[in-house]
Design an enzyme around this catalytic site. Sequence first.
Site, PDB file in Angstrom:
ATOM      1  N   ARG A  17      12.906   3.341  -7.449  1.00  0.00           N
ATOM      2  CA  ARG A  17      13.455   2.662  -6.266  1.00  0.00           C
ATOM      3  C   ARG A  17      13.310   1.153  -6.395  1.00  0.00           C
ATOM      4  NH1 ARG A  17      10.399   2.029  -0.590  1.00  0.00           N
ATOM      5  NH2 ARG A  17      12.090   1.064   0.573  1.00  0.00           N
ATOM      6  N   HIS A  97       0.951  -3.123   1.668  1.00  0.00           N
ATOM      7  CA  HIS A  97       2.356  -3.162   1.258  1.00  0.00           C
ATOM      8  C   HIS A  97       2.423  -3.707  -0.157  1.00  0.00           C
ATOM      9  CE1 HIS A  97       3.653  -2.237   5.283  1.00  0.00           C
ATOM     10  NE2 HIS A  97       2.777  -3.122   5.714  1.00  0.00           N
TER      11      HIS A  97
END
Length: 142
Positions: A17, A97
């Site tokens: 991705r 993150h």
Amino acid sequence: MRIQIINGPNINLLGKREPSIYGEESFESYLKRLRMRYPSIDINYFQSNIEGELIDKIQESGFSCDGIILNAGAYTHTSIALQDAIRAVESPVIEVHISNVHKREEFRHKSMISCACVGVICGFGLDSYRLAVEALLGRGDK
């Protein structure tokens, strides 16, 4: 020490991705290296694309582990339910993150879970997880 890593939607596609944002390494490959770096820490891993399953895992591990590292993916920006689950457990939770969400689209700048976490680490690629482990190690009995 026992740490639970919980990854949300699309983290199962790391390496495939958007490699320009998330890199080319799978999380499973990174996890092997992380466990090798910290052999004395029991690092458990869970990933789901389903919000309710993430909540269930927070509730399941949030009273028995020494810390949770949570990358809630897109649910970070939308889920009051995850915030409530984090507040309901005893284990400290660190929001993680891979990318620097503040350098990305405006909607990624707001986290619904940060206010319930002990800290936030973002923008250091997969190394954000190692930094979160170090933060949990440094907490001691805090």
